[in-house]
Design an enzyme around this catalytic site. Structure first.
Site: not given
Ligand code: CA
Length: 639
Positions: A183, A252, A408
């Site tokens: 990620d 994220h 996600s």
């Protein structure tokens, strides 16, 4: 044979390009998706004894086509030869991929059309010399993270209310399992993550030496692969060069990591679905401001790192094109029983997005709290499961928490549950396919609107997995003599067992406690079995092991050390390998036992056709002419 035919390669690139033109990608990002300005070159050795170095071959290729010098070569295989796992990976890579990779830079910034044309030309040229040949050329594409930005409105962790993991946590919280998070990095100092960050035990911090020989210096907690070289990088991001600090400048990856494995009961923040797993931060993504992207080459290196360093599960909350070179390493990870989970993507399309749509990967779409599809979620029969993907509450950098939405966020919920299943089966490991089967079997049907006017249902994630009660193993000696006291014990991870039933096929009932002590077993090769009863009254499947009770004071038992058995006729039969006639005369009896089916034969060879399907631990014991039973020799076979 090359992993992909020329035709397939073109088909893949074609699909990939079509994907980009049809998917709603923001205009400002569209050029960037194609134009990392880099190519991945897949090449292989033609014969085992090359006269030139690989680097010379790549140099010659680079000069011929006016490309810039190689940025690096040998993706997948950086590690030093002495590193055992690196050797394993190199061997597997060679066996399964039969190829090496190099990363080259384009001479100048070309348009999409020109890059496409160049790749077509390079693939058609099939450049080769005496020692090496180019197998395929791929664009080093960008994959986009699959989250949506939104504002905090809700104040509960509804994803957990829906999934209800509490019952599962009584059995396991994921201890002993490592989940690699590929990620934008992970804030590994976050108060709710710091205790669950994977630590590379074989690396000494900050000594400037690659202590464990895995190809990365001072990688005590994963790696930062990002070196964007010229791509637009958000101010404050770390885009310079790869290093050992995989922290997160976007948010994220930290959010994804918290969904999987935020710590529990520390009186702060939230809890991940698997609150005792280890998170392996692999930073391959960087923020451009409006979104965040990952380069194919960094994804490949991250997966190789996860394989090399024994990750059990890999989470990939990003989506993009279906490059063959990415599929190759995903197939490799799958063959090693690593469970891979990916976001289906947020383009409201049924067009396949990758890596989710590769068959080895669990593809996850997003649902809202009314169990219908989130409007942004991709859909189609290539989406395996759905999970909550709106207003998911989790960790963000600097000890903060926030809501994010997207496929996600749905993928790491599934990855977390996969980690729980892996943890539950740590003693007798199950295959990646079995993990998937159990995930699908425990999920509940959920409305997932694929089209405006008619709803379709798909399997929705349920973390309240109903693990059938299972005895993990029987702990006991394999051999004893008449009259000796032996302790026989059931290894079991479920806490709620109300009864046990122990039996020997020779002596019958032995006891009803978790551990029984016996001193009156008859002579012979006993098949000891145990089953356990759960609170609801249901009995587990029995587990079988062999114990050999020999006559006491028997001198000179025959030596059977050189006898084993083999799986013959392509897995259809089992056969004792005696290694000579003199051994044959020493044997009075054979006994084959499966941990699932009990005694399966008393002859030298047997066919496996009648056995249950699944993984069997097969034991063979032999008895000599004096009546002594040998130790069990064991192999695991899949039927
Ligand atoms: Ca290292």
């Amino acid at each position: 044979m090359a992993p992909f035919s020329i035709l397939t390669r073109f088909a893949l690139i074609f699909v990939l390009l079509i994907g980009y033109f049809t998917n709603p990608v923001q205009a400002e990002d569209e050029d960037e998706l194609m134009a990392t300005g880099e190519l991945i070159i897949q090449y292989k050795l033609k014969h085992p004894e090359p006269q030139e170095q690989e680097i010379e071959f790549i140099d010659n290729f680079t000069r011929k086509y006016n490309l810039q010098e190689g940025l690096k070569s040998g993706l997948f295989t950086k590690a030093r030869r002495k590193h055992a796992k690196a050797r394993k990976l190199r061997k597997l890579t060679k066996m399964k991929l039969r190829s090496q990779l190099a990363l080259l830079k384009l001479d100048k910034k070309l348009s999409k059309r020109e890059v496409k044309k160049l790749i077509r030309k390079l693939n058609a040229a099939h450049y080769n010399d005496r020692d090496y040949e180019i197998e395929a050329v791929y664009p080093n594409l960008l994959y986009e993270i699959s989250s949506e930005t939104n504002d905090p409105l809700q104040i509960n962790q509804w994803s957990h209310d829906l999934l209800n993991p509490e019952a599962t946590w009584e059995i396991t919280k994921g201890e002993g399992i490592t989940v690699a998070v590929i990620d934008t990095g992970v804030d590994h100092q976050h108060q709710d993550l710091v205790a669950n960050i994977w630590s590379n035990e074989d690396e000494i911090a900050a000594n400037g030496i690659d202590d464990d020989g895995n190809g990365y210096v001072d990688d005590i907690r994963g790696w930062d692969f990002v070196a964007t070289t010229g791509l637009s990088c958000f101010p404050g991001e770390d885009c310079g060069r790869a290093d050992n600090n995989p922290t997160d400048f976007d948010g994220h990856g930290t959010h994804v990591a918290g969904i999987i494995g935020a710590t529990q009961n520390n009186e702060i923040g939230i809890s991940g679905i698997a609150p005792e797993v280890k998170i392996m931060p692999l930073r391959a993504g960087f923020s451009t401001g409006s979104s965040a992207f990952l380069k194919t080459s960094d994804i490949l290196d991250s997966i190789a790192y996860a394989i090399n360093n024994d990750a059990d599960v890999i989470n990939m909350s990003f989506a993009g094109g279906g490059l063959g070179v990415l599929h190759d390493i995903i197939k490799l990870a799958d063959s090693l029983d690593i469970v891979m989970v990916a976001a289906a993507g947020n383009n409201s399309t049924s067009s396949k997005m990758y890596p989710a749509a590769f068959p080895e990967v669990i593809s996850v779409g997003a649902i809202a709290d009314n169990l219908t599809k989130m409007s942004f979620s991709n859909y189609g029969d290539w989406v395996d499961m759905v999970a909550p993907g709106s207003w998911v509450f989790s960790t963000v950098p600097n000890n903060k928490y926030d809501y994010q939405s997207g496929t996600s966020m749905a993928a790491p919920l599934v990855a977390g549950v996969a980690a729980l299943i892996k943890a539950k089966n740590k003693v007798n490991p199950i295959s990646a396919d079995e993990v998937k089967e159990r995930l699908f079997a425990s999920s509940q049907e959920t409305k997932f609107r694929r089209y405006r006017d008619h709803g379709e249902t798909v399997e929705g994630l349920s973390a309240a997995i109903e693990f059938p009660l299972e005895v993990d193993d029987i702990l006991m000696p394999n051999t004893t003599v008449i009259g000796e006291e032996v302790e026989i014990s059931a290894a079991i991870s479920d806490p709620a067992v109300v009864d046990y039933e122990w039996t020997s096929d020779i002596d019958g009932f032995l006891g009803s406690d978790q551990t029984v002590v016996v001193d009156d077993l008859s002579e012979g090769s006993h098949v000891i079995s145990v089953r356990a009863q759960a609170l609801d009254g249901k009995w587990s499947e029995p587990v079988f092991r062999v114990m050999n009770v020999s006559p006491s004071k028997q001198l000179n038992p025959a030596n059977f050390d050189d006898i084993n058995f083999k799986i013959a006729r392509r897995g259809r039969s089992l056969r004792a390998n005696l290694g000579g006639r003199k051994n044959r005369k020493k044997i009075q009896a054979y006994r084959w036992v499966s941990n699932i089916d009990g005694v399966i034969s008393e002859r030298r060879k047997l066919r496996v056709a009648g056995l249950s399907s699944g993984y069997h631990k097969i034991s063979l014991v032999l008895q000599d002419q004096a009546g002594n039973w040998s130790e069990a020799r064991q192999k695991v076979i899949k039927l």
